[in-house]
Design an enzyme around this catalytic site. Structure first.
Site, short mmCIF file in Angstrom:
data_model
loop_
_atom_site.label_atom_id
_atom_site.label_comp_id
_atom_site.label_asym_id
_atom_site.label_seq_id
_atom_site.Cartn_x
_atom_site.Cartn_y
_atom_site.Cartn_z
N GLU A 87 0.83 -1.20 0.00
CA GLU A 87 0.00 0.00 0.00
C GLU A 87 0.87 1.26 0.00
OE1 GLU A 87 -2.61 -0.79 3.28
OE2 GLU A 87 -1.08 -0.38 4.79
N CYS A 88 0.45 2.23 -0.78
CA CYS A 88 1.06 3.55 -0.90
C CYS A 88 2.56 3.45 -1.22
CB CYS A 88 0.79 4.37 0.35
SG CYS A 88 0.84 6.17 0.02
N GLY A 89 3.44 3.79 -0.28
CA GLY A 89 4.87 3.72 -0.55
C GLY A 89 5.32 2.33 -0.96
N PHE B 228 3.46 0.17 -2.58
CA PHE B 228 2.97 0.04 -3.96
C PHE B 228 3.93 0.72 -4.92
CE2 PHE B 228 -0.42 1.79 -7.04
CZ PHE B 228 -0.29 0.71 -7.90
N SER C 219 -1.97 -0.83 -3.94
CA SER C 219 -2.95 0.26 -3.86
C SER C 219 -2.32 1.46 -3.18
CB SER C 219 -4.18 -0.20 -3.07
OG SER C 219 -5.02 0.89 -2.79
#
Length: 458
Positions: free
Chosen positions: A328-330, A332, A429
């Protein structure tokens, strides 16, 4: 039933100094031998890292939009039961939350759910009698929000403090102290918020300075004595399970954004969590059946991440073999082809055939409700999970990722598709999901990892 002292440090607005006050209180009380349990209102990751270091106990997030009232109380009770005092830092201004029309997700909402009194921090710089009007307005806006007292911050002089003391006497709100302006003790900021503890030097000295600032200007004994005792329902943790699968968790200067409750729920579901560093380690941990990449600042460590080609290839091979990978985020961003920053391009794992580039302004911010539009490693179609999104990177050539598994609802019912799939069992994501919004998600991910391990053995 146990009882402890507990309160929420709230602010009139972001930037009023409530984090400095919170850290000062945590450090000052901890230095006296008081067991302080820290909590943070909202979806923040950075402030909890500072709380953990200042108090010496892991901080836990309490978010009234992502989590139900029962879940909020369960988390609070679980970690408060063996503490002497609990300090919760608020989010934004006291009444700011998911919507301008109701209190959901706000600090005021949390204070009611947990029956915790509020200490209001007011930036009194360039204010005199008006400070009393501001405090009175905050108290009258919702009389059911229990404001136990006010702390004036950024006070210019002893004469300024005297004026503020006289002004507040016009209200019924107790004055708990006046903190002088000391810009040098503030924690530096950057995009996404404060600089994380991992990237600051001489932290103990910084927290001591904040503790001294609080000790010298507030009567801590009077504050603690004046606060009501908060009953805490004793909890009996589940009998620890024998781990049935091993999951590698990326944890270093680049990846540190994890909800503590997410990790606990994974362990409760039967996972042994094995930390590793994408910056330093050349190999993945042995005998793992899944990977979890949280957020953080991969852009700040982009050079070092790019240099570690052996591990990047190992991660890509692990994903290509069909093992569950959640990012997730970083995290991803790290699984994409590259991260662009300051006109330089840094190669990453290449699992997702897209690139991202850092921007000068944030690209997305806000709460998200996710419904799975297909079965994934987090659960079957129709599974609903809540989370939050905040990032400065922009995704390029998104159309190259054909498979999306999230139906996302944002504020004002704006919908979008997200939750990108690669190699069948890799899910990436920009949204940070809070597993406690749907604890079955942690079980589903652990089950997927355990199944992957069994399949490999066969």
């Amino acid at each position: 039933m146990n009882s402890i002292k507990g309160f929420i440090v709230a602010g009139t607005h972001s930037g009023c100094g409530k984090t400095s006050v919170t850290l000062g209180l945590m450090a000052a009380l901890s230095s006296r031998g008081i067991r302080v349990q820290p909590f943070k209102t909202g979806p923040d990751f950075i402030d909890p890292g500072h709380h953990t270091r200042a108090a010496g106990r892991a901080c836990h997030n309490l978010d009234g939009w992502m989590l139900s009232g029962k879940t909020l109380r369960d988390i609070f009770s679980r970690y408060a039961q063996d503490a002497d005092a609990c300090i919760v830092e608020g989010v934004m201004g006291l009444y700011d939350g998911y919507s301008a029309l109701d209190e959901t997700g706000s600090t005021a909402h949390l204070s009611k759910e947990l029956n915790l009194p509020v200490i209001l921090v007011v930036d009194a710089g360039s204010m005199a009698r008006s400070a009393a009007a501001l405090v009175q307005g905050f108290c009258n806006f919702d009389p059911e929000t229990p404001v136990a007292g006010v702390i004036f911050n950024r006070v210019g002089s002893s004469n300024h403090a005297l004026i503020l003391e006289e002004a507040i006497s016009l209200t019924d709100v107790p004055l708990l102290g006046c903190l002088p302006r000391r810009q040098e003790i503030a924690t530096p900021s950057r995009h996404l918020g404060l600089v994380t503890p991992e990237h600051l030097e001489d932290l103990d000295s910084k927290y001591k300075n904040l503790a001294d600032w609080v000790e010298e200007n507030l009567d801590l004994e009077q504050i603690i004595e004046a606060l009501p005792d908060i009953p805490v329902q004793p909890r009996f943790d589940e009998v620890p399970m024998i781990p049935r699968t091993r999951i590698g968790v990326a944890q270093d200067d680049a990846f540190s954004f994890y909800y503590e409750e997410n990790l606990r729920l994974l362990r409760e579901a039967g996972a042994e969590l094995v930390p590793f560093s994408p910056i330093e380690d050349k190999d993945l941990p042995e005998n793992i059946s899944g990977l979890y990449f949280g957020g953080g600042y991969p852009e700040l460590a982009a050079f070092d991440l790019a240099q570690n080609t052996k591990l990047r290839r190992a991660i890509a091979d692990f994903s290509a073999a069909g093992h569950p990978v959640y990012a997730e985020c970083g995290g991803f961003m790290y699984l994409m082809e590259s991260i662009s920053k300051d006109d330089r391009v840094f190669p990453m794992c290449g699992i997702f055939p897209v690139r991202c580039s850092m921007q000068s302004r944030f690209q997305s911010l806000g709460y998200r409700e996710v419904e799975l539009s297909q079965s994934t490693i987090l659960g079957p179609e129709g599974t609903i999970i809540r989370g939050h999104e905040f990032h400065y990177s922009a995704l390029e050539e998104m159309e190259k990722i054909q498979q999306k598994s999230y139906r996302v609802t944002c504020k004002n019912n704006i919908s979008a598709s997200e939750g990108f799939i690669a190699n069948e069992n890799t899910l990436g994501s920009y949204i940070h999901l809070h597993f406690a919004s749907n604890p079955q998600v942690a079980k589903n991910f652990v089950n997927a990892c355990a199944e992957s391990s069994r399949t490999e053995e066969i």
